[in-house]
Design an enzyme around this catalytic site. Structure first.
Site, PDB file in Angstrom:
ATOM      1  N   LEU A  28       0.845  -1.199   0.000  1.00  0.00           N
ATOM      2  CA  LEU A  28       0.000   0.000   0.000  1.00  0.00           C
ATOM      3  C   LEU A  28       0.877   1.244   0.000  1.00  0.00           C
ATOM      4  CD1 LEU A  28      -2.429  -1.274   2.766  1.00  0.00           C
ATOM      5  CD2 LEU A  28      -2.877  -1.252   0.303  1.00  0.00           C
ATOM      6  N   GLU A  75       5.651  -3.109  13.033  1.00  0.00           N
ATOM      7  CA  GLU A  75       5.144  -2.273  14.129  1.00  0.00           C
ATOM      8  C   GLU A  75       3.613  -2.234  14.165  1.00  0.00           C
ATOM      9  OE1 GLU A  75       6.076   2.138  15.683  1.00  0.00           O
ATOM     10  OE2 GLU A  75       5.443   2.121  13.593  1.00  0.00           O
ATOM     11  N   ARG A  95      -3.822  -6.380   5.326  1.00  0.00           N
ATOM     12  CA  ARG A  95      -2.717  -6.565   6.274  1.00  0.00           C
ATOM     13  C   ARG A  95      -3.100  -7.390   7.505  1.00  0.00           C
ATOM     14  NH1 ARG A  95       0.755  -1.494   7.602  1.00  0.00           N
ATOM     15  NH2 ARG A  95       2.049  -3.265   8.260  1.00  0.00           N
ATOM     16  N   ARG A 142      -6.448   4.412   9.572  1.00  0.00           N
ATOM     17  CA  ARG A 142      -6.185   3.012   9.929  1.00  0.00           C
ATOM     18  C   ARG A 142      -6.595   2.635  11.358  1.00  0.00           C
ATOM     19  NH1 ARG A 142      -1.964   1.303   6.321  1.00  0.00           N
ATOM     20  NH2 ARG A 142      -2.696   1.946   4.277  1.00  0.00           N
ATOM     21  N   HIS A 170      -0.137   7.829   9.642  1.00  0.00           N
ATOM     22  CA  HIS A 170      -0.211   7.482  11.064  1.00  0.00           C
ATOM     23  C   HIS A 170       0.220   8.659  11.933  1.00  0.00           C
ATOM     24  CE1 HIS A 170       0.667   3.084   9.751  1.00  0.00           C
ATOM     25  NE2 HIS A 170      -0.571   3.113  10.187  1.00  0.00           N
ATOM     26  N   VAL A 265       6.734   3.495   0.205  1.00  0.00           N
ATOM     27  CA  VAL A 265       5.483   2.790   0.513  1.00  0.00           C
ATOM     28  C   VAL A 265       5.061   3.126   1.956  1.00  0.00           C
ATOM     29  CG1 VAL A 265       5.539   0.939  -1.195  1.00  0.00           C
ATOM     30  CG2 VAL A 265       6.878   0.694   0.900  1.00  0.00           C
ATOM     31  N   CYS A 271       8.536   1.709  11.946  1.00  0.00           N
ATOM     32  CA  CYS A 271       7.635   0.694  11.357  1.00  0.00           C
ATOM     33  C   CYS A 271       8.262  -0.686  11.270  1.00  0.00           C
ATOM     34  CB  CYS A 271       7.244   1.072   9.928  1.00  0.00           C
ATOM     35  SG  CYS A 271       6.420   2.642   9.763  1.00  0.00           S
TER      36      CYS A 271
END
Length: 282
Positions: A28, A75, A95, A142, A170, A265, A271
Site C-alpha cells: 500500500l 510495528e 494486512r 487506519r 499514522h 510505501v 515501522c
C-alpha cells in the site's frame, strides 16, 4: 511516576521481518512510486545490522511472506509494553494476516498476549505513541476509537488519549519519542496541531524537538546499558536540515539509518521493528 519512567527506552529484543518481492508492486502507498526491492532489502539489512551488531539486541527475524506485501512493517501488527503484547487489528484488510506470525513470535518470547478480536475495532501500531508515562493514539485512516479503547483496556496502568490524524498515514508519520520526556515533532501545521492536542490532554510536561521535515520526526530512541541514550534517525542524504537539528542532541549516540526505499510505501524507521524489554529470568 519516576518509577514508570525509569526503564524508558530499555530494550533487549527486536522482532523484524523480511521484505517480500511483492512489496514493489503490491504494498500500500499514499502516492504512486517505483520501489527497488534489492535496494530496500539492503537498506533493511543495514537497519537490522544496527539493532543486532551495533546495539546488541537479540533480533528475531521472521521470514517474508509474498502474500503479505507490507509484512516488513511489523510495528503495525503489535503494541508491546512491559510484558504485555496487544496483537492489533490493522486498518487495511490486506494486512490483517500479518498478525499471525507476530503473535507466534511474541508467544515464543513469553509475553502475555492480548488479542483484538472485536470486528469493529481497527488499530495500527504506527498510530501508537508510548511516552513512558502514557499512550497517545492517533485516530487515522487506519485506527479508530474502538481500537484505542481496547488498547486502554490492555494497558490499564497508563492513561490513553486520542489525537486526530488529519494528514499523513499514522500519528508516528510526524512524531516519535527522542528521549525521556522529549517528543520529536515535524514542523508542518497538522503535526504542530497534533502536538498541541497532546500537550492539552496530558498531565505531564514534554519538551519538544521540532524538525523541518515531518518524516524525519520518526526516529527510534533507546536507553541501553553501556551505550546510554541512542537515537536512530534519518540520514543527511534524505533530510539534511533535520539531521542538523538531531546533531544538537549532544548526550545521544546518534546513528543515521537510511530509509529511502521503504518511505516510498509509507514506511518509516519505527515501522520496521517491534522492540521488547525482557527481564532476565532469575
Amino acid at each position: 511516576m519516576a518509577g514508570l519512567m525509569a526503564g524508558f527506552g530499555n530494550f533487549t529484543h527486536a522482532v523484524v521481518r523480511g521484505i517480500p518481492v511483492s512489496l514493489a508492486k503490491e504494498a500500500l502507498r499514499g502516492k504512486e512510486s517505483e520501489v527497488d526491492v534489492a535496494k530496500a532489502r539492503r537498506e533493511h539489512e543495514a537497519y537490522v545490522e544496527v539493532l543486532r551488531m551495533r546495539l546488541g539486541l537479540e533480533v528475531v527475524e521472521l521470514p517474508a511472506d509474498e502474500s503479505l506485501p507490507d509484512c516488513v512493517f511489523v510495528e503495525d501488527a503489535a503494541v508491546v509494553c512491559g510484558d504485555t503484547a496487544l496483537i492489533t487489528r490493522p486498518g487495511a484488510e490486506s494486512r490483517r494476516k500479518e498478525t499471525e506470525a507476530m503473535k507466534c513470535a511474541l508467544k515464543e518470547l513469553d509475553l502475555n498476549i492480548v488479542e483484538m478480536t472485536d470486528e469493529t475495532a481497527t488499530l495500527d501500531g504506527g498510530d501508537v505513541l508510548f511516552t513512558g508515562r502514557e499512550f497517545f493514539v492517533g485516530l487515522s485512516k487506519r485506527t479508530n476509537q474502538r481500537g484505542a479503547e481496547i488498547l486502554a483496556d490492555a494497558f490499564k496502568d497508563y492513561a490513553v488519549s486520542t489525537v486526530p490524524v488529519l494528514e499523513g498515514l499514522h500519528l508516528k508519520s510526524f512524531c516519535s519519542m527522542g528521549g525521556p520526556g522529549l517528543i520529536v515533532i515535524g514542523s508542518s501545521e497538522p503535526a504542530q496541531k497534533a502536538l498541541k492536542t497532546m500537550q492539552q490532554m496530558s498531565d505531564h510536561r514534554y519538551d519538544k524537538l521540532t524538525v523541518p521535515d515531518d518524516l524525519a520526526a520518526n526516529c527510534i530512541y533507546m536507553n541501553l546499558p553501556n551505550k546510554g541514550h541512542v537515537l536512530l534517525h534519518c540520514t543527511a542524504d534524505e533530510f539534511p536540515e533535520s539531521v542538523k537539528v538531531f546533531e544538537k542532541l549532544k548526550d545521544h549516540m546518534l546513528i543515521p539509518v537510511s530509509n529511502m526505499e521503504k518511505v516510498k510505501v509509507d514506511g518509516a524507521l519505527t515501522c520496521c521493528s517491534v522492540l521488547i524489554n525482557k527481564k532476565a529470568n532469575i
